[in-house]
Write a protein that holds these residues in place. Sequence first.
Motif, mmCIF file in Angstrom:
data_model
loop_
_atom_site.group_PDB
_atom_site.id
_atom_site.type_symbol
_atom_site.label_atom_id
_atom_site.label_comp_id
_atom_site.label_asym_id
_atom_site.label_seq_id
_atom_site.Cartn_x
_atom_site.Cartn_y
_atom_site.Cartn_z
ATOM 1 N N ASN A 1 29.086 15.023 10.098
ATOM 2 C CA ASN A 1 28.496 16.341 9.826
ATOM 3 C C ASN A 1 27.762 16.898 11.051
ATOM 4 O OD1 ASN A 1 26.383 14.550 9.816
ATOM 5 N ND2 ASN A 1 25.306 15.498 8.077
ATOM 6 N N CYS B 1 32.230 24.232 3.801
ATOM 7 C CA CYS B 1 32.618 22.823 3.817
ATOM 8 C C CYS B 1 33.869 22.603 4.681
ATOM 9 C CB CYS B 1 32.869 22.364 2.383
ATOM 10 S SG CYS B 1 33.082 20.598 2.251
ATOM 11 N N GLU C 1 22.920 24.208 5.762
ATOM 12 C CA GLU C 1 21.707 23.384 5.732
ATOM 13 C C GLU C 1 21.893 22.132 4.886
ATOM 14 O OE1 GLU C 1 18.791 26.304 4.567
ATOM 15 O OE2 GLU C 1 18.607 27.066 6.630
ATOM 16 N N LEU C 2 22.532 22.296 3.747
ATOM 17 C CA LEU C 2 22.775 21.146 2.873
ATOM 18 C C LEU C 2 23.655 20.103 3.580
ATOM 19 C CD1 LEU C 2 22.636 19.711 0.088
ATOM 20 C CD2 LEU C 2 24.724 20.954 -0.512
ATOM 21 N N TYR C 3 24.771 20.552 4.143
ATOM 22 C CA TYR C 3 25.697 19.602 4.772
ATOM 23 C C TYR C 3 25.105 18.975 6.030
ATOM 24 C CZ TYR C 3 29.153 21.295 1.443
ATOM 25 O OH TYR C 3 29.837 21.621 0.287
ATOM 26 N N ARG D 1 24.801 19.990 12.017
ATOM 27 C CA ARG D 1 23.490 19.663 12.582
ATOM 28 C C ARG D 1 23.269 20.392 13.899
ATOM 29 N NH1 ARG D 1 22.535 14.883 14.096
ATOM 30 N NH2 ARG D 1 24.565 13.903 13.838
ATOM 31 N N LYS E 1 22.037 18.055 6.327
ATOM 32 C CA LYS E 1 21.125 16.964 5.996
ATOM 33 C C LYS E 1 21.709 15.928 5.039
ATOM 34 C CE LYS E 1 18.223 18.938 2.356
ATOM 35 N NZ LYS E 1 18.284 20.396 2.284
ATOM 36 N N ASP E 2 22.821 16.252 4.401
ATOM 37 C CA ASP E 2 23.388 15.311 3.430
ATOM 38 C C ASP E 2 24.851 15.006 3.767
ATOM 39 O OD1 ASP E 2 24.184 13.843 1.239
ATOM 40 O OD2 ASP E 2 23.174 15.137 -0.220
ATOM 41 N N LYS E 3 25.018 13.986 4.585
ATOM 42 C CA LYS E 3 26.348 13.623 5.054
ATOM 43 C C LYS E 3 27.252 13.149 3.903
ATOM 44 C CE LYS E 3 28.536 10.111 7.701
ATOM 45 N NZ LYS E 3 28.447 8.892 8.473
ATOM 46 N N GLU E 4 26.655 12.395 2.968
ATOM 47 C CA GLU E 4 27.456 11.891 1.841
ATOM 48 C C GLU E 4 28.022 13.051 1.023
ATOM 49 O OE1 GLU E 4 28.054 8.707 1.740
ATOM 50 O OE2 GLU E 4 26.736 8.561 3.492
ATOM 51 N N ARG E 5 27.153 14.029 0.780
ATOM 52 C CA ARG E 5 27.583 15.198 0.010
ATOM 53 C C ARG E 5 28.697 15.948 0.753
ATOM 54 N NH1 ARG E 5 25.475 19.142 -3.678
ATOM 55 N NH2 ARG E 5 27.320 20.431 -4.069
ATOM 56 N N TRP F 1 24.478 26.332 2.590
ATOM 57 C CA TRP F 1 25.461 25.242 2.577
ATOM 58 C C TRP F 1 25.530 24.551 3.921
ATOM 59 C CZ3 TRP F 1 27.038 23.543 -1.965
ATOM 60 C CH2 TRP F 1 26.789 24.393 -3.059
#
Length: 286
Positions: A187, A157, A241-243, A191, A245-249, A239
Amino acid sequence: MSTPGDYSAVRKDIASLLHQPGYDDGSAGPVLVRLAWHSSGTYDYETDTGGSNGAGMRYEAEGGDPANAGLQHARVFLEPVKAKHTWITYADLWTLGGIVAIQEMGGPEIEWKGGRTDYVDDSKLPPRGRLPDGAQGADHIRFIFYRMGFSDPMIVCLSGAHTLGRCHSDRSGFHGAWVNNPTRFSNTYFRLMLTRNWKEKVLDNGVRQFVYYDEDAEEELMMLPTDMALLSDPSFRPWVELYAKDKERFFADFAKVFSKLVELGIERDEAGKVTNADNFRGGYHS
Ligand code: ZEM
């Protein structure tokens, strides 16, 4: 001048100095974020040394660390704010600078509390070599960030800050920006890391990095070896991959972890008052 403790007046003045047409990509923001990070990122939990208390970069031992090359620009940008609000400590100003810059560049609002001291406690000085080396890999990053008390997801992060700013050949030896809009918090770093075809390149100065030529931007973008380690390491990669696709997170987690970063080594009582700052010698009365 402002009333001691009026941090909103300080925030306003930091925000209004970010626009710097003649500097880098036109913004002081990225280098202010790096100043906040390097002020805090020397912390070691085990020995309770380092961290933002003491504003050690004012002195050669820490300020002259090659890892901190270029951060004098950030300190100079903030000098007029210090001159106007003389009551604020450098330790507070340098951490608040990063917080305000992130928010002004479109990033999340990050919790920040004042009260750090400029008093230098010789028993708390960090040795050189506490900050990460971009030429290395996953083991090195873990060694550096576990020492501060961060976990694998937090490491990934925090690394998302590399969506901001650029590398300078005359500072770190690396060259270029990670994304083609490096003064906008996003993010995109995650990407691009996942979707572009990064190729190893050895620069003329012998430094090894990864590059991808962005045809739309007509610019070569870059990743450090430590950035690429996030992709190849099985515990870091989910992580990324998560960040991606999920900008809010990403924004929500980044706000939490960056506020933890700037609190390293700062002890507070229940009311939030710092209990390990000698403010008589370093703070309001200096
Ligand atoms: Zn950085 N970082 N960083 N970083 N960093 C650079 C630039 C910036 C590493 C690193 O070696 C480098 C974090 C983590 C790590 C920023 C924020 C944060 C540069 C380029 C290097 C080489 C310096 C230059 O040449 O000017 C490594 C190895 C890291 C850990 C693995 C964390 C954590 C950060 C904040 C949360 C920022 C904003 C920049 C851009 C500075 C600028 O001047 O544009």
